[in-house]
Write a protein that holds these residues in place. Structure first.
Motif, short mmCIF file in Angstrom:
data_model
loop_
_atom_site.label_atom_id
_atom_site.label_comp_id
_atom_site.label_asym_id
_atom_site.label_seq_id
_atom_site.Cartn_x
_atom_site.Cartn_y
_atom_site.Cartn_z
N GLU A 56 -18.39 -14.29 -14.02
CA GLU A 56 -19.46 -14.02 -15.13
C GLU A 56 -19.49 -15.47 -16.16
OE1 GLU A 56 -18.78 -10.58 -17.42
OE2 GLU A 56 -18.41 -9.37 -15.87
N VAL A 57 -18.47 -16.39 -15.90
CA VAL A 57 -18.69 -17.34 -16.78
C VAL A 57 -18.70 -18.64 -15.82
CG1 VAL A 57 -17.25 -16.42 -18.59
CG2 VAL A 57 -16.05 -17.63 -16.71
N GLN A 58 -19.37 -19.84 -16.42
CA GLN A 58 -19.56 -21.01 -15.68
C GLN A 58 -18.81 -22.20 -16.46
OE1 GLN A 58 -21.08 -21.33 -12.82
NE2 GLN A 58 -21.36 -19.07 -13.00
N ILE A 59 -17.43 -22.46 -16.42
CA ILE A 59 -16.67 -23.27 -17.09
C ILE A 59 -15.84 -23.92 -15.98
CG2 ILE A 59 -14.70 -23.65 -18.64
CD1 ILE A 59 -15.72 -20.97 -20.05
N ARG A 60 -15.72 -25.48 -16.18
CA ARG A 60 -14.76 -26.05 -15.51
C ARG A 60 -13.42 -26.02 -15.77
NH1 ARG A 60 -17.14 -31.81 -15.16
NH2 ARG A 60 -15.74 -32.22 -13.57
N LEU A 61 -12.52 -26.57 -15.09
CA LEU A 61 -11.19 -26.22 -15.18
C LEU A 61 -10.58 -27.29 -16.25
CD1 LEU A 61 -8.45 -24.78 -14.71
CD2 LEU A 61 -8.02 -26.32 -12.62
N LEU A 62 -11.17 -28.73 -16.09
CA LEU A 62 -10.28 -29.64 -16.83
C LEU A 62 -10.46 -29.38 -18.46
CD1 LEU A 62 -10.66 -32.79 -14.65
CD2 LEU A 62 -8.76 -31.15 -14.87
N PRO A 63 -11.75 -29.14 -18.84
CA PRO A 63 -11.85 -28.93 -20.24
C PRO A 63 -10.64 -27.96 -20.81
CG PRO A 63 -14.04 -29.02 -19.34
CD PRO A 63 -13.01 -29.16 -18.02
N LEU A 64 -10.77 -26.98 -20.12
CA LEU A 64 -9.74 -25.69 -20.42
C LEU A 64 -8.19 -26.30 -20.49
CD1 LEU A 64 -11.10 -22.57 -18.78
CD2 LEU A 64 -11.51 -23.69 -21.09
N ILE A 65 -7.80 -27.05 -19.44
CA ILE A 65 -6.58 -27.67 -19.52
C ILE A 65 -6.64 -28.89 -20.61
CG2 ILE A 65 -5.10 -29.35 -17.93
CD1 ILE A 65 -5.36 -26.38 -17.08
N VAL A 112 -22.13 -15.71 -25.50
CA VAL A 112 -22.89 -17.01 -25.98
C VAL A 112 -23.65 -17.32 -24.72
CG1 VAL A 112 -21.04 -17.37 -27.63
CG2 VAL A 112 -20.89 -18.56 -25.14
N ASP A 113 -24.68 -18.45 -25.19
CA ASP A 113 -25.46 -18.67 -24.16
C ASP A 113 -24.57 -19.74 -23.01
OD1 ASP A 113 -27.40 -21.27 -23.38
OD2 ASP A 113 -28.44 -19.72 -23.34
N GLU A 114 -25.07 -19.79 -21.99
CA GLU A 114 -24.33 -20.60 -20.87
C GLU A 114 -24.07 -21.77 -21.14
OE1 GLU A 114 -25.00 -21.72 -16.17
OE2 GLU A 114 -25.56 -19.50 -16.70
N SER A 115 -24.91 -22.55 -21.74
CA SER A 115 -24.86 -24.07 -22.13
C SER A 115 -23.61 -24.38 -23.20
CB SER A 115 -26.15 -24.55 -22.69
OG SER A 115 -26.57 -23.92 -23.76
N TYR A 116 -23.23 -23.15 -24.12
CA TYR A 116 -22.08 -23.34 -24.87
C TYR A 116 -20.80 -22.84 -24.40
CZ TYR A 116 -26.05 -24.67 -28.07
OH TYR A 116 -27.07 -25.13 -28.76
N CYS A 146 -6.33 -19.99 -17.56
CA CYS A 146 -7.43 -21.08 -17.45
C CYS A 146 -7.86 -20.96 -16.04
CB CYS A 146 -6.90 -22.48 -17.73
SG CYS A 146 -6.54 -22.67 -19.35
N THR A 147 -6.82 -20.77 -14.93
CA THR A 147 -7.40 -20.87 -13.70
C THR A 147 -8.28 -19.50 -13.25
OG1 THR A 147 -5.45 -19.97 -13.11
CG2 THR A 147 -5.64 -22.56 -12.69
N ASP A 148 -7.54 -18.33 -14.04
CA ASP A 148 -8.47 -17.05 -13.70
C ASP A 148 -9.62 -17.11 -14.38
OD1 ASP A 148 -6.19 -16.17 -12.46
OD2 ASP A 148 -5.51 -14.73 -13.93
N MET A 149 -9.73 -17.59 -15.58
CA MET A 149 -11.30 -17.80 -16.23
C MET A 149 -12.16 -18.83 -15.22
SD MET A 149 -10.10 -18.39 -20.04
CE MET A 149 -11.86 -18.77 -20.49
N VAL A 150 -11.73 -19.56 -14.62
CA VAL A 150 -12.57 -20.52 -13.74
C VAL A 150 -13.24 -19.86 -12.61
CG1 VAL A 150 -12.52 -22.47 -12.57
CG2 VAL A 150 -11.56 -22.76 -14.53
N VAL A 151 -12.42 -19.01 -12.04
CA VAL A 151 -13.03 -18.35 -11.04
C VAL A 151 -13.51 -16.90 -11.39
CG1 VAL A 151 -11.04 -19.36 -9.58
CG2 VAL A 151 -10.72 -16.84 -10.48
N HIS A 152 -13.48 -16.47 -12.45
CA HIS A 152 -14.36 -15.44 -12.97
C HIS A 152 -15.94 -15.72 -12.60
CE1 HIS A 152 -15.42 -11.90 -15.15
NE2 HIS A 152 -14.27 -11.46 -15.18
#
Length: 681
Positions: A603-612, A558-562, A595-601
Motif C-alpha cells: 500500500e506504500v511506495q517508499i524506498r528503503l534507504l531514506p527510512l534507514i 497522504v499523496d503518494e508523492s509525499y 523499515c524492511t516490512d514497510m518497504v515490502v508493503h
C-alpha cells in the motif's frame, strides 16, 4: 546524620533489597520451570521439487486453523513480498488446501501466494507467510453438503470424502524449469492478537527493571530475554538452540569485539589523558573553551572508535580536569556523553546502532556502504555538534560553576593529598616565564593546574601508540575500500575489525593474551546478544508488524508523492523517542525490521534507504534523551560513580532531553531540505 534517620534508611534499604531479591528469584523460577517442562517446537523441514506445469502436494498435520510456511531458495523476495502480479518471472503458486481422500478435489483452500523465482540458482533467500483457514467457512461448507444429501444421493461420496479430507500444501508450477525449495512448516504459529500485548509487556518490564534498578542492566536484560523465550514455549513456539544463536547478529559482535581489543591496547599508551591535557593547554584554563575542545576530541574519536569505549577512556581525565578547575563534574560528564553519541552517528562503527543497521543484509543489498553512510550522516552531525554547544552554553552558562556539596567535599579531600613536588614547582615557574597571548590570557590558577596535570599525564608507550595507529589505519583503509564493490568483494565490516585487532596483537607481540582479553567488556557483548534475541522474540510475537501497520495507516493517508517524506519523519521521531526511553542498541534492530516490512508493503511506495537514513539519525540522537539511551550514557554513569559522582536519571534527563528534541528537529529540517530540494533519494 541523625541516627534515627540513618536507621530508617538502612531498614528501608533492607526491605527493598528483600523485595528485589524475591522478584528476581520468582522470575528465575518461572523461567526455569517453563523451559524445563516445554520442549522446543517441532518444525519439519523438507525439500520440494516442483516440475514444470505440475502441482506438487505436501501433507501437513493441522493442529489449529493456521500454518506457518517458510521457503528458502532462489526466490525474488522483492516481487514476492510486494505481491506483484507479473508473467515475466518464473513463479510457484503456494496455498493451503483441504482435499478429498483421493486428492482429486479441493474442498476448501486459501488464497494463492505467488512466490517468484530467480533464474540464478546460486541465490538463496527466504520468505515466509502464515496461512489460516476460516473455521466458520469449514462449518458452512459442511452444512451445505449435508443439506444437499437430502436431494442428491450422488453427494454421499462427497460428504464421505469431506469427513476424511486431509490438509496439504500445494505448489503449482508457473515455470518452464524445475524449481527446488526448502520447506519449513510451523504447525503452531503464534496468535497475532494477544502476542502483541505480551511483547509490549516484555518491553515495559525491561524498562521498569532498569529504571528502578532491580539489578545490573545486563542481568535484567538476560532475565527478560529468558522470560521471552519461556513465553514462546508456553505459546507452543519455543525455538531450539540453533535458532536462538542464529538471531544474534554476529557481524555486529565482531565489529565491537575488534574495536574493544584495539582500544584496550591504546588505553595503555596514555593518549586520551594526554589529549585532555592538550585541550586544557589550548583553552588557557577557560571552562567553556575547554568543554568545546573536549567535545571536538570526543566526537572525532567516536567517529572511528565505538563511542562507549571512547567515553570510558576519556572520562577519568575529564573528571580530574573538572576537580582541578572547580567545574560541575556531573554536568561535564553528561556533555561528554552527548558529544560521543553525536560523533558516533557519523560512521557505521561509531556506535552499536549504526553497526546493527549497516550489517543488515537488506540494507547492504540496497546499496548502503561505509562511505555512503558516512557521507549521508556527516552534514547533520556537524550542524548538531555546533548548534548543541550553543544551546548548552545558552542554557547552562553559569550552572557549570555551581558545585554540589558532594563535589565540594570530594575536592577538599583530594586537595589535602596533593603536594606539589619540586619538579612541578619548576615547571610552574617555567610556564610563567613564557610569553602570554593578549587575545586569550590564561585563567586563574592555569599554570599550577597545567604543571600538575603534565606531571602525570603523558604518552607513556610511544611504540604501542604507533602500532595502534597502524592497526586503526588498516581498518579505516579497508572500510573505505569495502565501499568499492570490485576492490575487496569478500570483506565485511566485522572481519575487517577483527583482522585489524589481530594485526595489533601481532605487532605488540603479546605473550599473554589473557591480560588483553580481560579488559574487553564482555558484559556489553552479552547485553547486545540478549537484546538481539529479545528483538527476535518481539518480532515473532508481532509487535513490530503491528507498529508497522500503524505507521503505514498514517502514510497511506497522504499523496503518494509525499509518502517518502512522511515515512522518513515518522521513522525519525519514532526511533528517537524509543531510543531515549529503551536503549538505542535495542531499538535499532526493531526499527530496521520495521523499515524492511514497510518497504515490502503493497500500500506504500517508499524506498528503503531514506527510512534507514532516518533510523540512523533517530537512534543516534534519540540516545541523548535519557540515561538509558545508549551504552555511552551508561559508561559515563559507571565511571562517574567509581569516582564518587552519581549521575541520576533525572539529572541526565533535564540536560539531555531538550538537546535530543533540538537535534531531532534539526534532523527533520535537514531531511525535508535534502529530500524535497536536493532530491538526495
Amino acid at each position: 546524620m541523625n541516627p534515627i534517620i540513618r536507621k530508617y534508611r538502612d531498614s528501608t534499604g533492607y526491605v527493598f533489597h528483600i523485595i528485589n531479591l524475591t522478584f528476581l528469584l520468582s522470575l528465575w523460577t518461572a523461567c526455569t520451570i517453563i523451559l524445563f517442562v516445554h520442549k522446543p517446537a517441532e518444525i519439519s523441514k523438507s525439500m520440494v521439487t516442483v516440475l514444470p506445469n505440475r502441482t506438487t502436494f505436501r501433507n501437513v498435520k493441522l493442529k489449529q486453523d493456521a500454518v506457518g510456511i517458510q521457503l528458502n531458495g532462489a526466490i525474488n523476495t522483492y516481487l514476492t513480498n510486494h505481491r506483484v502480479r507479473t508473467s515475466n518471472f518464473s513463479a510457484v503458486g503456494v496455498r493451503l488446501e483441504w482435499r478429498d481422500r483421493g486428492m482429486n478435489r479441493s474442498l476448501l483452500r486459501t488464497g494463492m501466494w505467488m512466490v517468484y523465482m530467480y533464474m540464478d540458482k546460486k541465490k538463496y533467500l527466504q520468505v515466509q507467510r502464515v496461512f489460516q483457514f476460516s473455521i466458520s467457512g469449514w462449518h458452512h461448507e459442511r452444512s451445505l453438503i449435508q443439506r444437499s444429501l437430502q436431494t442428491d444421493r450422488n453427494l454421499e461420496n462427497s460428504s464421505y470424502d469431506w469427513v476424511f479430507a486431509q490438509t496439504v500444501i500445494s505448489f503449482e508450477s508457473m515455470s518452464k524449469h524445475p524449481v527446488g525449495l526448502l520447506l519449513t512448516v510451523d504447525n503452531t504459529p503464534l496468535d497475532p492478537g494477544m502476542s502483541v500485548v505480551y511483547a509490549a509487556i516484555l518491553i515495559v518490564g525491561l524498562y521498569a527493571m532498569i529504571i528502578w534498578d532491580f539489578s545490573d542492566r545486563t542481568l535484567c536484560t538476560l532475565l527478560i530475554t529468558a522470560l521471552s523465550l519461556a513465553l514462546l514455549a508456553v505459546l507452543g513456539s519455543r525455538p531450539d538452540l540453533e535458532t536462538i544463536v542464529s538471531w544474534v547478529d554476529w557481524e555486529t559482535m565482531m565489529i565491537l569485539l575488534g574495536n574493544m581489543i584495539m582500544t584496550s591496547c591504546m588505553a595503555d599508551t596514555g593518549l586520551f589523558d594526554y589529549l585532555a591535557v592538550v585541550a586544557y593547554r589550548i583553552s588557557k584554563g577557560h571552562a567553556w573553551l575547554l568543554i568545546a575542545l573536549l567535545g571536538v576530541l570526543v566526537s572525532m574519536a567516536s567517529t572511528f572508535v565505538d563511542n562507549a569505549t571512547v567515553v570510558l577512556l576519556f572520562c577519568p581525565p575529564v573528571i580530574r580536569l573538572c576537580e582541578a578547575m572547580g567545574l560541575r563534574t556531573t554536568l561535564v560528564l553528561i556533555i561528554v556523553a552527548i558529544y560521543a553519541n553525536i560523533g558516533g552517528s557519523i560512521t557505521p562503527i561509531g556506535g552499536p546502532p549504526n553497526t546493527i543497521i549497516m550489517t543488515n543484509k537488506m540494507v547492504e543489498s540496497a546499496g548502503m556502504n561505509f562511505v555512503r553512510f558516512s557521507f549521508l550522516m556527516l552534514p547533520t552531525a556537524l550542524i548538531c555538534l555546533a548548534s548543541t554547544f550553543g544551546l548548552i552554553y545558552w542554557t547552562m552558562g553559569k550552572k557549570i560553576y555551581v558545585l554540589d556539596d558532594n563535589q565540594v567535599e570530594l575536592a577538599a579531600k583530594r586537595r589535602e593529598n596533593i603536594r606539589p613536588s619540586f619538579d612541578i614547582q619548576l615547571r610552574i615557574a617555567e610556564l610563567r616565564r613564557q610569553p602570554r597571548s593578549r587575545v586569550l590570557p590564561p585563567a586563574e590558577g592555569y599554570f599550577t593546574i597545567l604543571a600538575t596535570l603534565e606531571a602525570s599525564n603523558w604518552v607513556r608507550k610511544k611504540m604501542l601508540l604507533v602500532q595502534s595507529f597502524l592497526a586503526l589505519g588498516f581498518a579505516v583503509f579497508c572500510f573505505i575500500l569495502q565501499s568499492i564493490p570490485w576492490a575487496i568483494p569478500g570483506a565485511s565490516l566485522g572481519w575487517i575489525s577483527m583482522l585489524a585487532a589481530f594485526l595489533l596483537l601481532i605487532l605488540i607481540d603479546q605473550k599473554n593474551l589473557a591480560k588483553v582479553m580481560a579488559r574487553v567488556d564482555w558484559g556489553t557483548l552479552m547485553l547486545l546478544a540478549s537484546l538481539f534475541v529479545l528483538t527476535a522474540v518481539v518480532d515473532a510475537l508481532g509487535l513490530i508488524h503491528w507498529i508497522g501497520l500503524m505507521v503505514v495507516s498514517l502514510i497511506v493517508r497522504v499523496d503518494e508523492s509525499y509518502q517518502t517524506m512522511v515515512g522518513m519523519l515518522l521513522i525519525l521521531w519514532l526511533s528517537s523517542l524509543l531510543s531515549a526511553f529503551i536503549h538505542n542498541a535495542a531499538v535499532a534492530p526493531i526499527m530496521v525490521k520495521l523499515c524492511t516490512d514497510m518497504v515490502v508493503h503493497d500500500e506504500v511506495q517508499i524506498r528503503l534507504l531514506p527510512l534507514i537514513w532516518a533510523t540512523s539519525m533517530g537512534t543516534s540522537y534519540g540516545a541523548n534523551g535519557t540515561l538509558l539511551g545508549s551504552l555511552a550514557n551508561e559508561f559515563v554513569a559507571v565511571v562517574g560513580r567509581a569516582h564518587g559522582y552519581k549521575i541520576t536519571f533525572r539529572g541526565f534527563f533535564v540536560v539531555g532531553f531538550r538537546i535530543m528534541l533540538f537535534t531531532v528537529v534539526v534532523c527533520s529540517i535537514f531531511l525535508i531540505i535534502a529530500h524535497s530540494i536536493f532530491a538526495w533519494h
